[in-house]
Design an enzyme around this catalytic site. Structure first.
Site, PDB file in Angstrom:
ATOM      1  N   TRP A 102     -93.003  -4.750  16.732  1.00  0.00           N
ATOM      2  CA  TRP A 102     -92.723  -5.463  15.475  1.00  0.00           C
ATOM      3  C   TRP A 102     -91.543  -4.848  14.763  1.00  0.00           C
ATOM      4  O   TRP A 102     -90.702  -5.557  14.197  1.00  0.00           O
ATOM      5  CB  TRP A 102     -93.971  -5.488  14.585  1.00  0.00           C
ATOM      6  CG  TRP A 102     -95.093  -6.263  15.199  1.00  0.00           C
ATOM      7  CD1 TRP A 102     -96.319  -5.772  15.581  1.00  0.00           C
ATOM      8  CD2 TRP A 102     -95.113  -7.661  15.532  1.00  0.00           C
ATOM      9  NE1 TRP A 102     -97.084  -6.780  16.114  1.00  0.00           N
ATOM     10  CE2 TRP A 102     -96.379  -7.940  16.101  1.00  0.00           C
ATOM     11  CE3 TRP A 102     -94.187  -8.697  15.400  1.00  0.00           C
ATOM     12  CZ2 TRP A 102     -96.736  -9.220  16.540  1.00  0.00           C
ATOM     13  CZ3 TRP A 102     -94.541  -9.971  15.840  1.00  0.00           C
ATOM     14  CH2 TRP A 102     -95.802 -10.222  16.398  1.00  0.00           C
ATOM     15  N   ASP A 169     -93.378  -2.741   6.484  1.00  0.00           N
ATOM     16  CA  ASP A 169     -94.224  -3.780   7.074  1.00  0.00           C
ATOM     17  C   ASP A 169     -95.623  -3.186   7.216  1.00  0.00           C
ATOM     18  O   ASP A 169     -95.864  -2.335   8.059  1.00  0.00           O
ATOM     19  CB  ASP A 169     -93.649  -4.182   8.445  1.00  0.00           C
ATOM     20  CG  ASP A 169     -94.530  -5.196   9.181  1.00  0.00           C
ATOM     21  OD1 ASP A 169     -95.613  -5.545   8.664  1.00  0.00           O
ATOM     22  OD2 ASP A 169     -94.124  -5.630  10.280  1.00  0.00           O
ATOM     23  N   LYS A 193    -104.135 -10.056   9.433  1.00  0.00           N
ATOM     24  CA  LYS A 193    -104.607  -8.806  10.028  1.00  0.00           C
ATOM     25  C   LYS A 193    -105.713  -8.155   9.184  1.00  0.00           C
ATOM     26  O   LYS A 193    -106.623  -7.570   9.726  1.00  0.00           O
ATOM     27  CB  LYS A 193    -103.453  -7.825  10.233  1.00  0.00           C
ATOM     28  CG  LYS A 193    -102.294  -8.382  11.055  1.00  0.00           C
ATOM     29  CD  LYS A 193    -102.576  -8.351  12.546  1.00  0.00           C
ATOM     30  CE  LYS A 193    -101.563  -9.111  13.391  1.00  0.00           C
ATOM     31  NZ  LYS A 193    -100.165  -8.870  13.104  1.00  0.00           N
TER      32      LYS A 193
HETATM   33  C1  LIG Z   1     -98.749  -9.274  13.549  1.00  0.00           C
HETATM   34  C2  LIG Z   1     -97.644  -8.469  13.006  1.00  0.00           C
HETATM   35  C3  LIG Z   1     -96.419  -9.051  12.640  1.00  0.00           C
HETATM   36  C4  LIG Z   1     -96.105 -10.514  12.826  1.00  0.00           C
HETATM   37  O1  LIG Z   1     -96.790 -11.247  11.906  1.00  0.00           O
HETATM   38  P1  LIG Z   1     -96.602 -12.843  11.808  1.00  0.00           P
HETATM   39  O2  LIG Z   1     -97.344 -13.137  10.534  1.00  0.00           O
HETATM   40  O3  LIG Z   1     -97.213 -13.438  13.021  1.00  0.00           O
HETATM   41  O4  LIG Z   1     -95.166 -13.140  11.701  1.00  0.00           O
HETATM   42  C5  LIG Z   1     -95.457  -8.225  12.101  1.00  0.00           C
HETATM   43  N1  LIG Z   1     -95.659  -6.919  11.942  1.00  0.00           N
HETATM   44  C6  LIG Z   1     -96.820  -6.326  12.290  1.00  0.00           C
HETATM   45  C7  LIG Z   1     -96.996  -4.854  12.083  1.00  0.00           C
HETATM   46  C8  LIG Z   1     -97.855  -7.083  12.826  1.00  0.00           C
HETATM   47  O5  LIG Z   1     -99.006  -6.502  13.179  1.00  0.00           O
END
Ligand SMILES: *Cc1c(COP(=O)(O)O)cnc(C)c1O
Length: 356
Positions: A102, A169, A193
């Site tokens: 990511w 993030d 998540k």
């Molecule tokens: C799942 C995830 C993403 C992507 O998320 P989307 O909402 O599908 O764009 C980005 N960063 C991390 C750390 C993730 O676990």
């Protein structure tokens, strides 16, 4: 029978959130209308959005500190480009820590906007650890990191203190542990998540860092426009925001982030102890960087795969096969997972040892 859901995302949510969401689909707030059919401008939904935004800040200890919370669309992936669009100056540069798939996705998007300095990367070790001991160029417009690497099962335990905006993030560990969240200037997290169903992204922005890039930003990608519109610049994801609010209310009742952190630590300890004790298994990530949300582990002997898979399926476990880039297993233990479910997995691992 309800499964023990170890899915990495979309993922388990509190049972109470499923029950209340189901009720709201049938009859929201006794209005005679479904949450799926109401106007996002209705008084009832504006109240949902307002409470979700303020509760997110409250749970992170960020009230009255110059932050605004937004519920945007496009997933965490859209933030990969909204961040540089809003923060990187024309001809400027941004610093990124490459700790996983990511993170590298975020780097790829930033490159469209200017010079992107990767301060350190653990790619050569298939991201089994968090790079450390790096330095960040002082003239970068911001520093970007990923607090928890969902795929590889690593988690940052420390964050640098820098004289520039820090963007993180936190998609897969937001609201899971206590941090000094005021160290960060932008925090973003896809809801699916640890907060709600897929379809909305929580973005927390320190207002004072905005408006400095000198770029002309398309409206829908401009954090300032979203803040001005109180997260209603366009039709927000009404149902995912409502379900996220229910999760945040559940978390507050539980005692907030500090209370859930204790539970998360206990779950992680239970599983990692078994991974380390059981001679059939080994952890996939560097011990000091292990994630409390996503535990990655492997069988020492792949010949036991079929037996193990049959056993955990029979125990009502779902969603533990590892990501294809790591293999093995990944047990995601988000906030809503009860420790009893972790015990079920540990018992299966012990039973495998006995059976072999
Ligand atoms: C799942 C995830 C993403 C992507 O998320 P989307 O909402 O599908 O764009 C980005 N960063 C991390 C750390 C993730 O676990």
């Amino acid at each position: 029978m309800k499964k023990h859901n170890y899915s990495a995302g979309p993922c388990i949510l509190p049972q109470e959130v499923f029950d209340k969401s189901a009720q709201a689909i049938l009859n929201f707030n006794d209005s005679g209308l479904s949450i799926l059919e109401i106007s996002h401008r209705s008084k009832d939904f504006v109240a949902v959005m307002d409470e979700a935004r303020s509760l997110a800040l409250e749970l992170l200890g960020l009230e009255d500190k110059g932050y605004k919370a937004l519920f945007l669309a496009g997933g965490a992936s859209l933030e990969f480009l909204m961040v540089p669009y809003n923060l990187m100056k024309e001809g400027g540069k941004a610093a990124y820590l490459d700790s996983g798939t990511w993170a590298s996705g975020a780097i790829k998007e930033a490159k469209f906007f200017g010079e992107t300095v990767v301060v350190a990367s653990s790619k050569e070790e298939n991201y089994n650890n968090i790079p450390k001991g790096y330095s960040v160029p002082a003239d970068a417009d911001y520093f970007h990191c990923t607090s928890n690497n969902t795929i590889f099962g690593t988690q940052m335990k420390e964050f640098p203190s820098l004289d520039m905006p820090i963007v993180c993030d936190m998609s897969s560990d937001i609201f899971s542990r206590v941090l000094d969240f005021s160290k960060f200037d932008i925090i973003y997290a896809g809801a699916q998540k640890n907060m709600g169903p897929a379809g909305t992204t929580l973005v927390i922005v320190k207002e004072e860092i905005l408006g400095k890039s000198g770029r002309i930003i398309p409206s829908i990608l401009d954090y300032e426009k979203h803040i001005k519109a109180e997260s209603m610049y366009n039709t927000p994801a009404v149902f995912p925001v409502y379900a996220s609010l229910l999760t945040l209310q559940w978390l507050k009742k539980l005692g907030g982030v500090a209370a859930v952190e204790k539970l998360n630590n206990a779950k992680a300890e239970l599983l990692y102890n078994e991974i380390d004790r059981n001679p059939l298994f080994k952890g996939a990530a560097a011990v000091e960087d292990r994630s409390n949300m996503n535990a990655t582990f492997l069988l020492n002997d792949a010949a036991h795969t079929e037996t193990f898979d049959t056993m955990w399926k029979a125990a009502g476990i779902s969603g533990i096969p590892g990501h294809r880039s790591v293999g093995g297993y990944r047990a995601s233990m988000y906030n809503a997972m009860p420790i009893e479910s972790v015990q079920v997995l540990v018992d299966v691992m012990k039973a495998l040892e006995k059976a072999i």
